[in-house]
Design an enzyme around this catalytic site. Structure first.
Site, PDB file in Angstrom:
ATOM      1  N   ASP A  60      33.134  34.341  44.608  1.00 28.79           N
ATOM      2  CA  ASP A  60      34.228  35.022  45.291  1.00 28.79           C
ATOM      3  C   ASP A  60      35.384  35.123  44.306  1.00 28.79           C
ATOM      4  O   ASP A  60      35.647  34.173  43.558  1.00 28.79           O
ATOM      5  CB  ASP A  60      34.681  34.220  46.510  1.00 28.79           C
ATOM      6  CG  ASP A  60      33.525  33.918  47.446  1.00 28.79           C
ATOM      7  OD1 ASP A  60      33.057  34.847  48.109  1.00 28.79           O
ATOM      8  OD2 ASP A  60      33.104  32.746  47.507  1.00 28.79           O
TER       9      ASP A  60
ATOM     10  N   HIS B  66      24.697  30.522  45.711  1.00 26.60           N
ATOM     11  CA  HIS B  66      25.943  30.711  46.442  1.00 26.60           C
ATOM     12  C   HIS B  66      27.041  29.803  45.892  1.00 26.60           C
ATOM     13  O   HIS B  66      26.998  28.591  46.082  1.00 26.60           O
ATOM     14  CB  HIS B  66      25.689  30.403  47.918  1.00 26.60           C
ATOM     15  CG  HIS B  66      26.844  30.645  48.817  1.00 26.60           C
ATOM     16  ND1 HIS B  66      27.492  29.636  49.493  1.00 26.60           N
ATOM     17  CD2 HIS B  66      27.475  31.796  49.165  1.00 26.60           C
ATOM     18  CE1 HIS B  66      28.462  30.141  50.226  1.00 26.60           C
ATOM     19  NE2 HIS B  66      28.460  31.458  50.040  1.00 26.60           N
TER      20      HIS B  66
ATOM     21  N   HIS C  92      37.122  30.750  46.905  1.00 32.84           N
ATOM     22  CA  HIS C  92      36.741  31.381  48.162  1.00 32.84           C
ATOM     23  C   HIS C  92      37.899  31.501  49.128  1.00 32.84           C
ATOM     24  O   HIS C  92      38.164  32.574  49.681  1.00 32.84           O
ATOM     25  CB  HIS C  92      35.608  30.595  48.827  1.00 32.84           C
ATOM     26  CG  HIS C  92      35.222  31.139  50.173  1.00 32.84           C
ATOM     27  ND1 HIS C  92      35.849  30.751  51.345  1.00 32.84           N
ATOM     28  CD2 HIS C  92      34.277  32.045  50.533  1.00 32.84           C
ATOM     29  CE1 HIS C  92      35.319  31.398  52.362  1.00 32.84           C
ATOM     30  NE2 HIS C  92      34.358  32.187  51.906  1.00 32.84           N
TER      31      HIS C  92
ATOM     32  N   GLU D 280      31.906  38.921  45.159  1.00 37.47           N
ATOM     33  CA  GLU D 280      32.564  39.315  46.404  1.00 37.47           C
ATOM     34  C   GLU D 280      34.073  39.323  46.215  1.00 37.47           C
ATOM     35  O   GLU D 280      34.667  38.307  45.834  1.00 37.47           O
ATOM     36  CB  GLU D 280      32.203  38.363  47.547  1.00 37.47           C
ATOM     37  CG  GLU D 280      32.883  38.762  48.862  1.00 37.47           C
ATOM     38  CD  GLU D 280      32.644  37.794  50.000  1.00 37.47           C
ATOM     39  OE1 GLU D 280      33.375  37.906  51.017  1.00 37.47           O
ATOM     40  OE2 GLU D 280      31.759  36.934  49.888  1.00 37.47           O
TER      41      GLU D 280
ATOM     42  N   GLU E  14      26.363  33.924  42.662  1.00 34.12           N
ATOM     43  CA  GLU E  14      27.324  34.530  43.580  1.00 34.12           C
ATOM     44  C   GLU E  14      28.690  33.887  43.383  1.00 34.12           C
ATOM     45  O   GLU E  14      28.791  32.676  43.146  1.00 34.12           O
ATOM     46  CB  GLU E  14      26.862  34.337  45.027  1.00 34.12           C
ATOM     47  CG  GLU E  14      27.695  35.062  46.069  1.00 34.12           C
ATOM     48  CD  GLU E  14      28.843  34.229  46.633  1.00 34.12           C
ATOM     49  OE1 GLU E  14      29.664  34.796  47.377  1.00 34.12           O
ATOM     50  OE2 GLU E  14      28.928  33.011  46.322  1.00 34.12           O
TER      51      GLU E  14
END
Length: 257
Positions: free
Chosen positions: A48, A19, A61, A123, A46
Protein backbone atom coordinates in the site's frame (compact mmCIF):
# COMPACT_ATOMS: atom_id res chain seq x y z
CA UNK A 1 -14.17 -28.74 -16.80
CA UNK A 2 -16.43 -26.42 -14.81
CA UNK A 3 -15.21 -23.46 -12.74
CA UNK A 4 -16.09 -25.35 -9.57
CA UNK A 5 -14.14 -28.52 -10.36
CA UNK A 6 -10.75 -28.84 -8.60
CA UNK A 7 -7.90 -28.69 -11.10
CA UNK A 8 -4.27 -29.73 -10.61
CA UNK A 9 -3.22 -27.38 -13.37
CA UNK A 10 -5.16 -24.50 -11.79
CA UNK A 11 -3.56 -25.12 -8.40
CA UNK A 12 -0.05 -25.20 -9.78
CA UNK A 13 -0.49 -22.10 -11.90
CA UNK A 14 -2.25 -19.97 -9.27
CA UNK A 15 -0.15 -16.89 -8.57
CA UNK A 16 0.82 -16.17 -4.97
CA UNK A 17 1.11 -12.53 -3.95
CA UNK A 18 2.64 -11.70 -0.57
CA UNK A 19 0.31 -9.32 1.28
CA UNK A 20 2.54 -6.55 2.68
CA UNK A 21 5.33 -9.15 2.48
CA UNK A 22 5.47 -12.32 4.56
CA UNK A 23 3.49 -10.36 7.10
CA UNK A 24 2.30 -13.25 9.23
CA UNK A 25 5.87 -13.72 10.47
CA UNK A 26 7.40 -10.28 10.02
CA UNK A 27 6.28 -6.67 10.45
CA UNK A 28 4.21 -5.63 7.44
CA UNK A 29 5.72 -3.32 4.84
CA UNK A 30 9.29 -3.84 6.01
CA UNK A 31 12.25 -5.01 3.94
CA UNK A 32 12.48 -7.96 6.33
CA UNK A 33 8.96 -9.05 5.39
CA UNK A 34 9.51 -8.60 1.66
CA UNK A 35 12.86 -10.37 1.59
CA UNK A 36 11.26 -13.31 3.37
CA UNK A 37 8.41 -13.31 0.85
CA UNK A 38 10.88 -13.46 -2.04
CA UNK A 39 12.74 -16.31 -0.31
CA UNK A 40 9.40 -18.06 0.24
CA UNK A 41 8.68 -18.10 -3.49
CA UNK A 42 6.06 -15.35 -3.80
CA UNK A 43 5.30 -14.46 -7.40
CA UNK A 44 4.67 -10.84 -6.48
CA UNK A 45 4.78 -8.43 -3.54
CA UNK A 46 1.72 -6.44 -2.52
CA UNK A 47 2.09 -3.02 -0.94
CA UNK A 48 0.00 0.00 0.00
CA UNK A 49 1.39 3.44 -0.80
CA UNK A 50 0.80 6.87 0.68
CA UNK A 51 2.40 10.25 0.07
CA UNK A 52 4.24 12.08 2.84
CA UNK A 53 3.98 15.84 3.37
CA UNK A 54 7.23 16.32 1.44
CA UNK A 55 6.09 14.17 -1.48
CA UNK A 56 7.82 10.83 -0.74
CA UNK A 57 6.03 7.61 -1.55
CA UNK A 58 6.01 5.30 1.49
CA UNK A 59 4.58 1.83 2.13
CA UNK A 60 2.06 2.27 4.94
CA UNK A 61 -1.45 0.83 5.00
CA UNK A 62 -3.20 2.95 7.62
CA UNK A 63 -3.89 6.66 7.50
CA UNK A 64 -2.01 6.97 10.79
CA UNK A 65 1.12 5.26 12.13
CA UNK A 66 -0.13 4.17 15.56
CA UNK A 67 -0.86 0.51 14.73
CA UNK A 68 2.45 -0.29 13.03
CA UNK A 69 4.97 1.96 14.78
CA UNK A 70 5.85 3.52 18.12
CA UNK A 71 4.89 6.96 16.81
CA UNK A 72 1.71 8.95 16.45
CA UNK A 73 0.28 11.03 13.64
CA UNK A 74 -1.12 11.08 10.12
CA UNK A 75 1.22 9.84 7.39
CA UNK A 76 0.34 12.60 4.93
CA UNK A 77 0.92 15.29 7.56
CA UNK A 78 4.51 14.19 8.27
CA UNK A 79 7.73 14.37 6.30
CA UNK A 80 9.72 11.29 5.40
CA UNK A 81 12.41 12.36 7.88
CA UNK A 82 9.83 12.59 10.65
CA UNK A 83 8.53 9.11 9.85
CA UNK A 84 12.08 7.75 9.94
CA UNK A 85 12.24 8.61 13.65
CA UNK A 86 9.68 5.89 14.41
CA UNK A 87 10.24 2.16 14.88
CA UNK A 88 8.06 0.26 12.39
CA UNK A 89 9.09 -3.22 13.55
CA UNK A 90 8.98 -3.48 17.32
CA UNK A 91 5.20 -3.89 17.50
CA UNK A 92 5.69 -7.38 16.03
CA UNK A 93 8.29 -8.42 18.63
CA UNK A 94 11.64 -7.41 20.08
CA UNK A 95 13.53 -9.31 17.38
CA UNK A 96 12.07 -6.98 14.75
CA UNK A 97 12.82 -3.72 16.52
CA UNK A 98 14.49 -0.95 14.56
CA UNK A 99 12.75 -1.22 11.17
CA UNK A 100 12.27 2.12 9.42
CA UNK A 101 9.40 3.25 7.29
CA UNK A 102 9.84 1.77 3.82
CA UNK A 103 10.15 3.94 0.74
CA UNK A 104 8.32 2.48 -2.23
CA UNK A 105 11.42 3.08 -4.33
CA UNK A 106 13.45 0.86 -1.99
CA UNK A 107 10.87 -1.91 -2.32
CA UNK A 108 10.97 -1.50 -6.09
CA UNK A 109 14.77 -1.87 -6.07
CA UNK A 110 14.46 -4.98 -3.88
CA UNK A 111 12.05 -6.62 -6.32
CA UNK A 112 14.22 -5.75 -9.31
CA UNK A 113 17.32 -7.15 -7.57
CA UNK A 114 15.73 -10.57 -6.98
CA UNK A 115 17.32 -13.55 -8.73
CA UNK A 116 14.05 -14.26 -10.52
CA UNK A 117 11.18 -12.12 -11.84
CA UNK A 118 9.17 -10.78 -8.90
CA UNK A 119 6.15 -8.58 -9.53
CA UNK A 120 4.66 -5.70 -7.58
CA UNK A 121 0.96 -5.21 -6.84
CA UNK A 122 0.60 -1.61 -5.72
CA UNK A 123 -2.51 -0.26 -4.01
CA UNK A 124 -2.94 3.50 -3.78
CA UNK A 125 -4.76 4.37 -0.55
CA UNK A 126 -7.72 6.74 -0.51
CA UNK A 127 -9.16 9.01 0.68
CA UNK A 128 -6.07 11.10 1.31
CA UNK A 129 -5.19 14.79 1.33
CA UNK A 130 -2.67 14.02 -1.43
CA UNK A 131 -5.50 13.38 -3.89
CA UNK A 132 -4.29 12.73 -7.43
CA UNK A 133 -0.71 13.62 -6.52
CA UNK A 134 -0.41 10.10 -5.14
CA UNK A 135 -0.99 8.44 -8.51
CA UNK A 136 1.13 11.07 -10.29
CA UNK A 137 4.13 10.34 -8.07
CA UNK A 138 3.71 6.58 -8.43
CA UNK A 139 3.67 6.81 -12.23
CA UNK A 140 6.60 9.26 -12.24
CA UNK A 141 8.68 6.78 -10.28
CA UNK A 142 7.64 3.82 -12.43
CA UNK A 143 8.59 5.78 -15.55
CA UNK A 144 12.00 6.48 -14.04
CA UNK A 145 12.56 2.71 -13.82
CA UNK A 146 11.03 1.96 -17.21
CA UNK A 147 8.06 0.12 -15.71
CA UNK A 148 5.13 2.42 -16.48
CA UNK A 149 4.22 0.97 -19.86
CA UNK A 150 3.14 -2.35 -18.34
CA UNK A 151 4.78 -4.25 -21.20
CA UNK A 152 6.29 -6.97 -19.01
CA UNK A 153 3.40 -7.12 -16.53
CA UNK A 154 5.88 -6.59 -13.70
CA UNK A 155 3.77 -3.93 -11.97
CA UNK A 156 0.00 -3.94 -11.39
CA UNK A 157 -1.98 -1.12 -9.81
CA UNK A 158 -4.94 -1.69 -7.50
CA UNK A 159 -7.53 0.42 -5.74
CA UNK A 160 -10.98 0.41 -4.20
CA UNK A 161 -11.32 3.88 -5.76
CA UNK A 162 -12.66 4.08 -9.31
CA UNK A 163 -11.31 7.63 -9.52
CA UNK A 164 -7.82 6.50 -8.54
CA UNK A 165 -7.78 3.81 -11.23
CA UNK A 166 -9.07 6.30 -13.78
CA UNK A 167 -6.22 8.68 -12.94
CA UNK A 168 -3.69 5.86 -13.20
CA UNK A 169 -5.10 4.80 -16.57
CA UNK A 170 -4.78 8.34 -17.92
CA UNK A 171 -1.20 8.63 -16.68
CA UNK A 172 -0.07 5.11 -17.65
CA UNK A 173 -2.69 3.33 -19.79
CA UNK A 174 -0.54 0.22 -20.19
CA UNK A 175 -0.45 -0.70 -16.51
CA UNK A 176 -2.70 -3.64 -15.58
CA UNK A 177 -5.48 -2.38 -13.27
CA UNK A 178 -7.23 -4.26 -10.47
CA UNK A 179 -10.57 -3.03 -9.14
CA UNK A 180 -10.77 -4.14 -5.51
CA UNK A 181 -14.17 -5.25 -4.23
CA UNK A 182 -15.15 -5.20 -0.56
CA UNK A 183 -18.94 -5.51 -0.71
CA UNK A 184 -21.32 -7.30 -3.03
CA UNK A 185 -22.86 -4.09 -4.36
CA UNK A 186 -20.29 -1.88 -6.07
CA UNK A 187 -20.35 0.96 -8.61
CA UNK A 188 -19.60 -0.11 -12.18
CA UNK A 189 -15.97 -1.09 -12.59
CA UNK A 190 -13.67 1.03 -14.74
CA UNK A 191 -13.90 -0.44 -18.27
CA UNK A 192 -10.11 -0.69 -18.52
CA UNK A 193 -9.72 -2.77 -15.33
CA UNK A 194 -8.98 -6.32 -16.43
CA UNK A 195 -8.87 -7.77 -12.92
CA UNK A 196 -11.31 -7.84 -10.01
CA UNK A 197 -10.23 -8.30 -6.41
CA UNK A 198 -12.91 -9.45 -3.96
CA UNK A 199 -12.09 -10.20 -0.32
CA UNK A 200 -12.20 -13.77 0.95
CA UNK A 201 -15.13 -12.99 3.28
CA UNK A 202 -17.21 -11.97 0.28
CA UNK A 203 -16.16 -15.06 -1.68
CA UNK A 204 -17.09 -17.33 1.22
CA UNK A 205 -20.56 -15.76 1.41
CA UNK A 206 -21.06 -15.75 -2.35
CA UNK A 207 -18.82 -18.29 -4.14
CA UNK A 208 -20.73 -17.72 -7.37
CA UNK A 209 -19.29 -14.20 -7.54
CA UNK A 210 -16.01 -15.55 -8.91
CA UNK A 211 -17.77 -17.24 -11.84
CA UNK A 212 -19.82 -14.12 -12.58
CA UNK A 213 -16.69 -11.96 -12.62
CA UNK A 214 -14.89 -14.40 -14.90
CA UNK A 215 -17.92 -14.51 -17.20
CA UNK A 216 -17.45 -10.76 -17.66
CA UNK A 217 -13.91 -11.41 -18.90
CA UNK A 218 -12.20 -10.44 -15.66
CA UNK A 219 -9.34 -12.23 -14.02
CA UNK A 220 -9.93 -12.72 -10.31
CA UNK A 221 -7.62 -12.29 -7.33
CA UNK A 222 -8.80 -12.82 -3.78
CA UNK A 223 -7.46 -11.24 -0.58
CA UNK A 224 -6.42 -12.06 2.13
CA UNK A 225 -6.28 -15.87 1.90
CA UNK A 226 -4.42 -17.51 4.81
CA UNK A 227 -6.42 -20.58 5.79
CA UNK A 228 -5.96 -23.92 3.94
CA UNK A 229 -9.70 -24.33 3.38
CA UNK A 230 -9.85 -20.88 1.78
CA UNK A 231 -6.95 -21.75 -0.52
CA UNK A 232 -8.86 -24.88 -1.57
CA UNK A 233 -11.99 -22.83 -2.20
CA UNK A 234 -10.12 -20.36 -4.39
CA UNK A 235 -8.55 -23.12 -6.46
CA UNK A 236 -11.90 -24.87 -6.82
CA UNK A 237 -13.47 -21.65 -8.10
CA UNK A 238 -10.69 -20.99 -10.60
CA UNK A 239 -9.19 -17.92 -8.92
CA UNK A 240 -6.04 -16.88 -10.80
CA UNK A 241 -4.25 -15.04 -7.97
CA UNK A 242 -4.21 -15.48 -4.20
CA UNK A 243 -3.05 -12.64 -1.95
CA UNK A 244 -1.82 -13.95 1.39
CA UNK A 245 0.12 -13.08 4.53
CA UNK A 246 1.60 -16.62 4.41
CA UNK A 247 3.23 -17.00 0.97
CA UNK A 248 5.37 -20.03 1.86
CA UNK A 249 2.50 -22.06 3.34
CA UNK A 250 0.17 -21.22 0.47
CA UNK A 251 2.81 -22.01 -2.15
CA UNK A 252 3.52 -25.38 -0.49
CA UNK A 253 -0.19 -26.19 -0.34
CA UNK A 254 -0.69 -25.34 -4.01
CA UNK A 255 2.31 -27.44 -5.05
CA UNK A 256 0.89 -30.41 -3.12
CA UNK A 257 -2.55 -30.21 -4.77
Amino acid sequence: MTATTPSLRTARTTRVVAHRGASHEHPEHTLEAYRKAIADGADALECDVRLTRDGRLVCVHDRTVERTSDGRGVVSAMTYEELCAFDFGGWKGEEHRGARVLLFEDLLKEALAADRPVGLAVETKHPTRAGGRLEAELVRLLKEYGLADGADGRVEVMSFSRNALTRLHRLAPGLPAVYLVERAVRPPRPPFAGHAGPGIDLVRRDPGLVGRLRAKGLRVRVWTVDEPEDVELCVRLGVETIITNRPRQVREQLEAM
